[in-house]
Motif scaffolding. Structure first.
Motif, mmCIF file in Angstrom:
data_model
loop_
_atom_site.group_PDB
_atom_site.id
_atom_site.type_symbol
_atom_site.label_atom_id
_atom_site.label_comp_id
_atom_site.label_asym_id
_atom_site.label_seq_id
_atom_site.Cartn_x
_atom_site.Cartn_y
_atom_site.Cartn_z
ATOM 1 N N GLU A 215 34.702 29.824 18.635
ATOM 2 C CA GLU A 215 36.052 29.391 18.265
ATOM 3 C C GLU A 215 36.815 30.547 17.610
ATOM 4 N N ASP A 216 36.183 31.233 16.663
ATOM 5 C CA ASP A 216 36.829 32.356 15.973
ATOM 6 C C ASP A 216 37.166 33.477 16.954
ATOM 7 N N TRP B 179 26.739 24.955 28.154
ATOM 8 C CA TRP B 179 27.744 23.905 28.123
ATOM 9 C C TRP B 179 28.275 23.677 29.531
ATOM 10 N N ASN B 180 28.756 22.447 29.745
ATOM 11 C CA ASN B 180 29.240 22.039 31.064
ATOM 12 C C ASN B 180 28.202 22.368 32.141
ATOM 13 N N LEU C 167 25.647 30.980 26.495
ATOM 14 C CA LEU C 167 25.577 32.036 25.493
ATOM 15 C C LEU C 167 24.103 32.281 25.204
ATOM 16 N N LYS C 168 23.677 33.516 25.401
ATOM 17 C CA LYS C 168 22.274 33.862 25.200
ATOM 18 C C LYS C 168 22.208 35.127 24.352
ATOM 19 N N GLU D 65 28.670 33.618 29.531
ATOM 20 C CA GLU D 65 29.289 33.261 30.804
ATOM 21 C C GLU D 65 30.214 32.067 30.618
ATOM 22 N N GLU D 66 31.353 32.098 31.258
ATOM 23 C CA GLU D 66 32.327 31.000 31.262
ATOM 24 C C GLU D 66 32.724 30.582 29.844
ATOM 25 N N LEU D 67 32.983 31.583 28.993
ATOM 26 C CA LEU D 67 33.397 31.287 27.624
ATOM 27 C C LEU D 67 34.738 30.573 27.592
ATOM 28 N N GLY D 68 35.567 30.837 28.591
ATOM 29 C CA GLY D 68 36.881 30.212 28.641
ATOM 30 C C GLY D 68 36.846 28.699 28.729
ATOM 31 N N GLN D 69 35.707 28.130 29.157
ATOM 32 C CA GLN D 69 35.609 26.672 29.254
ATOM 33 C C GLN D 69 35.676 26.008 27.882
ATOM 34 N N LEU D 70 35.399 26.781 26.828
ATOM 35 C CA LEU D 70 35.456 26.239 25.469
ATOM 36 C C LEU D 70 36.761 26.589 24.764
ATOM 37 N N ALA D 71 37.732 27.083 25.512
ATOM 38 C CA ALA D 71 39.013 27.448 24.916
ATOM 39 C C ALA D 71 39.643 26.246 24.214
#
Length: 357
Positions: free
Chosen positions: A53-54, A104-105, A110-111, A128-134
């Protein structure tokens, strides 16, 4: 809505052997006797999601920071290890390197990992796909209430950076400080407020213009030292909802460590109802508990509404370390140490009634 689905940890404090926790749901309960790593798992999940989030927030600012840097700092200030060294989180027995993977999803991941000699940096990190938690927000409610020590938390962290209070407390102070926002509430959030009002008797915790925190009930004002511990805990939740920290919009994750602390059994049951309403509204909830009342009520709600609430039962292994077993609460409450102790007390009553003791 984005949702955490899987966690794997290895050589992390009490977890000498790999722990695979799959099938996360909208509400997830962690149980186990003392020293089985319940709070460690809860804090680990929080540290990772709050760091992401940060990172999303700072990425658009004038001084963006790498996720590895934010995560390393968050782990250090959340766990406060000896000498503030990350390597102290690696279990003293078993493997030499800590490994963590969060998913997630369908494809978000995140590893990261590090060894015992690691101090303040994480060099091994994949995402990977960090944008999905935007837009998601992570909030942690510790068992210790913070309102009566609000100023002490601020002073030790913002003036001197003394490791007296971890980031679960300091972040909550920051979240509590945010101003409230007017607006309409979804039906399930309105139901949460009704439960809150039932516990507090219609009162409300307020942050006044001069920075003082008071509990207002009608025309009466009480300072935090005159206010019951349980009321203060409920008051924090109310404030976080009113300032839109806890809202289904954008995705939210709520981590609650032993919510039953300082609550009467009736309030514990109402708190379980509140957590259920959060989960049904779109907030992903994680909690630890030692309370039979809380656990039983969540099982009843899962069965009544046929929802897939998850229970992770942590047990100490004869071979060393901790193992975990996952089940669905809608299938009923499995035999576990909390239930077993309740049954022992019941058996003790029967023995007394029969004159066998």
């Amino acid at each position: 809505m984005s949702m955490i689905t899987h966690l794997r940890v290895e050589s992390f404090v009490a977890f000498q052997q790999p722990l695979e926790w799959s099938g996360h749901s909208s509400l997830n309960v962690i149980i186990g006797v003392n020293d089985t790593g319940k709070t460690h798992l809860l804090k680990l999940l929080y540290a990772m999601t709050r760091s992401m989030e940060d990172h999303a927030r700072k990425k658009a600012g004038p001084e963006p920071r790498e996720l590895s840097e934010l995560l390393a700092s968050k782990l250090r200030w959340t766990f406060l290890p000896q000498k503030m060294e990350l390597g102290r989180l690696v279990t003293r027995a078993g493997g030499q390197r800590l490994g963590v993977e969060l998913r997630w999803n369908q494809d978000g991941r995140l590893k990261f990992g590090f060894g015992r000699d690691t101090s303040v940096r994480i060099n091994e990190l994949q995402v990977e796909e960090l944008g999905q938690l935007a837009g998601h927000k992570a909030t942690f409610l510790p068992p210790k209430e913070i309102l009566s020590i609000f100023d002490a938390i601020v002073a030790t962290r913002e003036s001197a950076e003394i490791a007296a209070f971890d980031d679960t407390c300091y972040d909550l102070v920051q979240d509590f400080r945010q101003p409230t926002v007017a607006g309409n509430w979804k039906p399930r959030i309105k139901q949460v407020f009704r439960h809150l009002e039932e516990v507090t008797g219609g009162g409300e915790v307020e942050l006044q213009a001069d920075g003082a925190i008071v509990f207002r009930r009608g025309k009466e004002l009480f300072n935090m030292h005159q206010t019951a511990e349980g009321i203060k805990k409920i008051g924090i939740l109310s404030r976080l909802m009113r300032n839109r920290r806890l809202t289904p919009a954008g995705g939210c994750m709520l981590f609650v460590d032993e919510p039953e602390v300082n609550l009467h059994p009736k309030a514990i049951v109402l708190f379980a109802d509140m957590l259920h309403e959060f989960a049904q509204s779109g907030v992903q909830v994680y909690l630890t508990t030692h309370s039979f009342f809380l656990l039983k009520r969540l099982e009843q709600l899962a069965r009544q509404h046929r929802t897939d609430y998850t229970l992770l039962d942590l047990r100490k292994s004869p071979a060393g370390g901790v193992t975990g077993q996952v089940c669905a609460l809608q299938d009923g409450l499995p035999l576990n140490p909390i239930v077993e102790e309740s049954l022992k007390l019941y058996d003790g009553d029967v023995a007394l009634d029969l004159g066998e003791v």
